[in-house]
Motif scaffolding. Structure first.
Motif, PDB file in Angstrom:
ATOM      1  N   SER A   1      45.375  42.362  37.456  1.00  0.00           N
ATOM      2  CA  SER A   1      45.580  42.356  35.997  1.00  0.00           C
ATOM      3  C   SER A   1      44.304  41.933  35.284  1.00  0.00           C
ATOM      4  N   TRP A   2      43.594  40.947  35.849  1.00  0.00           N
ATOM      5  CA  TRP A   2      42.330  40.475  35.247  1.00  0.00           C
ATOM      6  C   TRP A   2      41.304  41.602  35.212  1.00  0.00           C
ATOM      7  N   ARG A   3      41.248  42.387  36.303  1.00  0.00           N
ATOM      8  CA  ARG A   3      40.298  43.500  36.350  1.00  0.00           C
ATOM      9  C   ARG A   3      40.573  44.504  35.236  1.00  0.00           C
ATOM     10  N   GLU A   4      41.837  44.631  34.844  1.00  0.00           N
ATOM     11  CA  GLU A   4      42.245  45.659  33.885  1.00  0.00           C
ATOM     12  C   GLU A   4      42.298  45.162  32.440  1.00  0.00           C
ATOM     13  N   VAL A   5      42.047  43.881  32.227  1.00  0.00           N
ATOM     14  CA  VAL A   5      42.100  43.337  30.867  1.00  0.00           C
ATOM     15  C   VAL A   5      41.060  44.014  29.983  1.00  0.00           C
ATOM     16  N   ASP A   6      41.491  44.468  28.833  1.00  0.00           N
ATOM     17  CA  ASP A   6      40.594  45.057  27.844  1.00  0.00           C
ATOM     18  C   ASP A   6      40.417  44.035  26.728  1.00  0.00           C
ATOM     19  N   ALA A   7      39.589  43.034  27.002  1.00  0.00           N
ATOM     20  CA  ALA A   7      39.409  41.941  26.054  1.00  0.00           C
ATOM     21  C   ALA A   7      38.561  42.402  24.873  1.00  0.00           C
ATOM     22  N   PRO A   8      38.818  41.864  23.684  1.00  0.00           N
ATOM     23  CA  PRO A   8      37.972  42.188  22.535  1.00  0.00           C
ATOM     24  C   PRO A   8      36.524  41.805  22.823  1.00  0.00           C
ATOM     25  N   GLU A   9      35.608  42.459  22.164  1.00  0.00           N
ATOM     26  CA  GLU A   9      34.183  42.208  22.395  1.00  0.00           C
ATOM     27  C   GLU A   9      33.852  40.733  22.202  1.00  0.00           C
ATOM     28  N   GLY A  10      33.147  40.176  23.160  1.00  0.00           N
ATOM     29  CA  GLY A  10      32.746  38.772  23.086  1.00  0.00           C
ATOM     30  C   GLY A  10      33.735  37.810  23.707  1.00  0.00           C
ATOM     31  N   TRP A  11      34.978  38.252  23.947  1.00  0.00           N
ATOM     32  CA  TRP A  11      35.987  37.395  24.553  1.00  0.00           C
ATOM     33  C   TRP A  11      35.846  37.455  26.066  1.00  0.00           C
ATOM     34  N   ARG A  12      36.314  36.409  26.748  1.00  0.00           N
ATOM     35  CA  ARG A  12      36.284  36.373  28.210  1.00  0.00           C
ATOM     36  C   ARG A  12      37.692  36.127  28.737  1.00  0.00           C
ATOM     37  N   ALA A  13      38.031  36.823  29.797  1.00  0.00           N
ATOM     38  CA  ALA A  13      39.325  36.618  30.446  1.00  0.00           C
ATOM     39  C   ALA A  13      39.120  35.732  31.667  1.00  0.00           C
ATOM     40  N   GLU A  14      39.961  34.704  31.791  1.00  0.00           N
ATOM     41  CA  GLU A  14      39.919  33.805  32.936  1.00  0.00           C
ATOM     42  C   GLU A  14      41.325  33.675  33.517  1.00  0.00           C
ATOM     43  N   ILE A  15      41.434  33.153  34.723  1.00  0.00           N
ATOM     44  CA  ILE A  15      42.732  32.911  35.351  1.00  0.00           C
ATOM     45  C   ILE A  15      42.860  31.424  35.608  1.00  0.00           C
ATOM     46  N   ASP A  16      43.905  30.828  35.046  1.00  0.00           N
ATOM     47  CA  ASP A  16      44.111  29.387  35.201  1.00  0.00           C
ATOM     48  C   ASP A  16      45.601  29.095  35.191  1.00  0.00           C
ATOM     49  N   GLU A  17      46.065  28.387  36.208  1.00  0.00           N
ATOM     50  CA  GLU A  17      47.459  27.956  36.296  1.00  0.00           C
ATOM     51  C   GLU A  17      48.435  29.123  36.177  1.00  0.00           C
TER      52      GLU A  17
ATOM     53  N   ALA B   1      23.350  42.299  43.678  1.00  0.00           N
ATOM     54  CA  ALA B   1      22.636  43.525  44.046  1.00  0.00           C
ATOM     55  C   ALA B   1      23.434  44.370  45.030  1.00  0.00           C
ATOM     56  N   THR B   2      24.226  43.713  45.881  1.00  0.00           N
ATOM     57  CA  THR B   2      24.980  44.436  46.911  1.00  0.00           C
ATOM     58  C   THR B   2      26.460  44.561  46.581  1.00  0.00           C
ATOM     59  N   ALA B   3      26.851  44.196  45.349  1.00  0.00           N
ATOM     60  CA  ALA B   3      28.267  44.270  44.968  1.00  0.00           C
ATOM     61  C   ALA B   3      28.754  45.718  44.960  1.00  0.00           C
ATOM     62  N   ASP B   4      30.034  45.899  45.245  1.00  0.00           N
ATOM     63  CA  ASP B   4      30.663  47.220  45.238  1.00  0.00           C
ATOM     64  C   ASP B   4      30.547  47.813  43.832  1.00  0.00           C
ATOM     65  N   PRO B   5      29.923  48.976  43.678  1.00  0.00           N
ATOM     66  CA  PRO B   5      29.736  49.551  42.337  1.00  0.00           C
ATOM     67  C   PRO B   5      31.054  49.978  41.684  1.00  0.00           C
ATOM     68  N   ASP B   6      32.110  50.119  42.462  1.00  0.00           N
ATOM     69  CA  ASP B   6      33.402  50.538  41.917  1.00  0.00           C
ATOM     70  C   ASP B   6      34.355  49.373  41.701  1.00  0.00           C
ATOM     71  N   SER B   7      33.864  48.158  41.856  1.00  0.00           N
ATOM     72  CA  SER B   7      34.732  46.984  41.745  1.00  0.00           C
ATOM     73  C   SER B   7      34.194  46.031  40.698  1.00  0.00           C
ATOM     74  N   ASN B   8      35.101  45.290  40.095  1.00  0.00           N
ATOM     75  CA  ASN B   8      34.720  44.269  39.130  1.00  0.00           C
ATOM     76  C   ASN B   8      35.167  42.901  39.642  1.00  0.00           C
ATOM     77  N   ASP B   9      35.112  42.732  40.966  1.00  0.00           N
ATOM     78  CA  ASP B   9      35.603  41.496  41.552  1.00  0.00           C
ATOM     79  C   ASP B   9      34.715  40.316  41.192  1.00  0.00           C
ATOM     80  N   PRO B  10      35.319  39.136  41.062  1.00  0.00           N
ATOM     81  CA  PRO B  10      34.519  37.932  40.819  1.00  0.00           C
ATOM     82  C   PRO B  10      33.776  37.526  42.084  1.00  0.00           C
ATOM     83  N   VAL B  11      32.800  36.680  41.908  1.00  0.00           N
ATOM     84  CA  VAL B  11      32.028  36.113  43.023  1.00  0.00           C
ATOM     85  C   VAL B  11      32.740  34.845  43.488  1.00  0.00           C
ATOM     86  N   ASP B  12      32.698  34.584  44.784  1.00  0.00           N
ATOM     87  CA  ASP B  12      33.243  33.330  45.313  1.00  0.00           C
ATOM     88  C   ASP B  12      32.433  32.175  44.735  1.00  0.00           C
TER      89      ASP B  12
END
Length: 200
Positions: free
Chosen positions: A23-39, A101-112
């Motif tokens: 769901s986070w990957r698919e969020v269409d947040a307004p410009e300048g906003w950030r989506a996070e996952i908490d609780e 540099a080596t991230a999957d170009p088709d993914s928007n996954d977060p970094v550990d």
């Protein structure tokens, strides 16, 4: 700050975290906003004040002075705190260049988050408590070696605190200075930050 709760009965087969991340990957947040996952929620964080951006710029320039070639600085990189199933997008994060540099170009996954060497959070009125408590705890659990909290709204006056030596979900050492003093960061960044350049 707004939140979208994911109810257990809405979660398809699999772990709730997997559904939240998708769901986070698919969020269409307004410009300048950030989506996070908490609780167990996807939280939308509104754009910060211009002074907030100014502070981030001062810190970023200071970090670049002595930044090793194999490291980079980002302002919108998602970090997954795996032990707690949280995902934050800090104001600044230093990670090895190879990760992006080596991230999957088709993914928007977060970094550990365990891969981060330093994280910077700059408080806003609406989120200062979270930066001081929840995020402090989360970054220690990751563990992120260095957490810099720039708190314009500290009750004792604007301060900057560097937390280091994470152990068992808590930082063992903290150095706190008021705005106006110079803050020194150790290896591998080896740089000084002039907090006198921070607007109040």
């Amino acid at each position: 700050m707004t939140a979208a709760m994911v109810e257990p009965d809405q979660t398809p087969q699999g772990r709730p975290w997997d559904y939240l991340l998708q769901s986070w990957r698919e969020v269409d947040a307004p410009e300048g906003w950030r989506a996070e996952i908490d609780e167990g929620q996807i939280v939308l964080v509104p754009p910060p004040h211009a002074r907030h951006h100014h502070i981030a710029g001062v810190v970023q320039r200071a970090l670049y002075r002595n930044l090793p070639e194999e490291l980079d600085i980002y302002q919108t990189l998602g970090l997954h705190i795996a032990p707690l199933d949280k995902l934050y997008v800090p104001d600044l994060v230093v990670v090895p260049s190879e990760l992006t540099a080596t991230a999957d170009p088709d993914s928007n996954d977060p970094v550990d988050a365990a891969e981060a060497l330093l994280v910077v959070e700059i408080t806003s009125k609406s989120n200062a408590k979270d930066d001081r408590t929840k995020k402090l705890c989360a970054y220690a659990h990751a563990p992120v070696p260095v957490y810099v909290l720039i708190d314009r709204f500290d009750e004792h006056g604007p301060t900057t605190t560097v937390f280091t030596e994470p152990l068992n979900g808590a930082y063992k050492h903290a150095e706190r200075v008021p705005f106006g003093e110079t803050l020194s960061l150790g290896e591998p960044l080896s740089t000084d930050i002039d907090t006198g350049r921070f607007p109040r």
